[in-house]
Design an enzyme around this catalytic site. Sequence first.
Site, PDB file in Angstrom:
ATOM      1  N   HIS A 125       0.926  -1.131   0.149  1.00 17.75           N
ATOM      2  CA  HIS A 125      -0.008   0.119  -0.147  1.00 17.75           C
ATOM      3  C   HIS A 125       0.776   1.336  -0.055  1.00 17.75           C
ATOM      4  CE1 HIS A 125       0.980  -0.488   4.224  1.00 17.75           C
ATOM      5  NE2 HIS A 125       0.401   0.577   4.494  1.00 17.75           N
ATOM      6  N   HIS A 134       1.601   3.776   1.940  1.00 21.62           N
ATOM      7  CA  HIS A 134       1.973   4.552   3.124  1.00 21.62           C
ATOM      8  C   HIS A 134       3.564   4.451   3.198  1.00 21.62           C
ATOM      9  CE1 HIS A 134      -1.798   4.381   5.823  1.00 21.62           C
ATOM     10  NE2 HIS A 134      -1.901   5.564   5.102  1.00 21.62           N
ATOM     11  N   ASP A 168       6.158   4.203   5.061  1.00 23.61           N
ATOM     12  CA  ASP A 168       6.972   3.279   5.474  1.00 23.61           C
ATOM     13  C   ASP A 168       7.131   2.003   4.956  1.00 23.61           C
ATOM     14  OD1 ASP A 168       4.418   3.071   6.415  1.00 23.61           O
ATOM     15  OD2 ASP A 168       4.958   2.038   8.092  1.00 23.61           O
ATOM     16  N   HIS A 177      -7.296  -1.286   5.828  1.00 25.57           N
ATOM     17  CA  HIS A 177      -6.411  -0.312   6.391  1.00 25.57           C
ATOM     18  C   HIS A 177      -7.036   1.090   5.995  1.00 25.57           C
ATOM     19  CE1 HIS A 177      -2.802   1.049   8.376  1.00 25.57           C
ATOM     20  NE2 HIS A 177      -2.234   1.396   7.419  1.00 25.57           N
ATOM     21  N   ASP A 221      -0.267  -4.021   6.698  1.00 31.63           N
ATOM     22  CA  ASP A 221      -1.049  -3.167   7.661  1.00 31.63           C
ATOM     23  C   ASP A 221      -2.519  -3.540   7.566  1.00 31.63           C
ATOM     24  OD1 ASP A 221       1.470  -2.320   7.840  1.00 31.63           O
ATOM     25  OD2 ASP A 221       0.957  -0.310   7.902  1.00 31.63           O
ATOM     26  N   HIS A 278       6.330  -5.180  12.347  1.00 33.56           N
ATOM     27  CA  HIS A 278       5.866  -3.616  12.342  1.00 33.56           C
ATOM     28  C   HIS A 278       5.552  -3.068  13.799  1.00 33.56           C
ATOM     29  CE1 HIS A 278       2.932  -0.700  10.602  1.00 33.56           C
ATOM     30  NE2 HIS A 278       3.663  -0.905   9.497  1.00 33.56           N
TER      31      HIS A 278
END
Length: 301
Positions: free
Chosen positions: A60, A62, A64, A140, A210, A268
């Site tokens: 995805h 994001h 990080d 998420h 996530d 994570h």
Amino acid sequence: MEFKILGTGSATPQLDRNPSAFFLTIDQVLFLIDCGEGTQFRILEHKIKVSRLKYIMISHLHGDHYFGLVGLISSLNLNKRKDPLTIIGPKGLNEILILQFKYSNTILNFELSFIETQSDTFNLVLDTETFKIESFPLKHRVPCTGFLITKKASKRKVIRESLPENFPLPYYKLLKDGLDVTNELTGEVFLNKNHTVDGEPEKKIAYCSDTIFDTGIVEYIKNADLVYHEATFLDEHEQRAQQTFHSTASQAAQIANLANAKQLIIGHYSSRYKTTDSHLQEANIHFDAVNLSKEGDNYII
């Protein structure tokens, strides 16, 4: 199959934990799963041969999980890579890459192809003779997918010492395919059961990036040999996990238990936790075969 951990942290930078990045090796083919900031430094640190890198999967958008991607591709280009590279990721990622390279006036020396994942359904992404990649939806704050990577069962293995010295090569293939063989010249019959053994069985690794606690993913990862599942928080911060659409260590373990997984890796970790002993303790309440992700660790399937 070999699963190597390069990043165990989440969200904001941590001195002792790097952002998400994992390498999977299947028969000398290298896959990178997520590519957080600084991943190429971890590659150098662990002496990974990126010349074998063929596929990059991004769960995805994001930071990080993908901020290291542009830097890695740029370095591959500077190092005169010629082999094609396939990026598997969400809608918008291709646009981001094109924009970055446009304004840096970067012209790639190699073919970069893009396969867009579907974040709302279970989907076959790639299917080859030896492996397949499937994506499945995770819940998420932005569209997010998990990945199920399957190494297909290998063909039967021939017991060479049980065959004549000058056994014709084409017959080996027939035996590997499970067939009996008749020598056309001599009429001699070679029964498959006498000259082969079972090949390697199918193996599956599930990568659950996530996600809020969601038992709906169990059907997608059932009986996986190895499950990686995010475990950002401990139970005392379960409400925070729900608010941010993340999971706790015990919730990750519940998923592994429901899926009848053989092994679970959790990671994570939120920067609020300086140690991860409690993550292991809480996960072990629901599942025995739990491993804490540690950077540099390898898991052989």
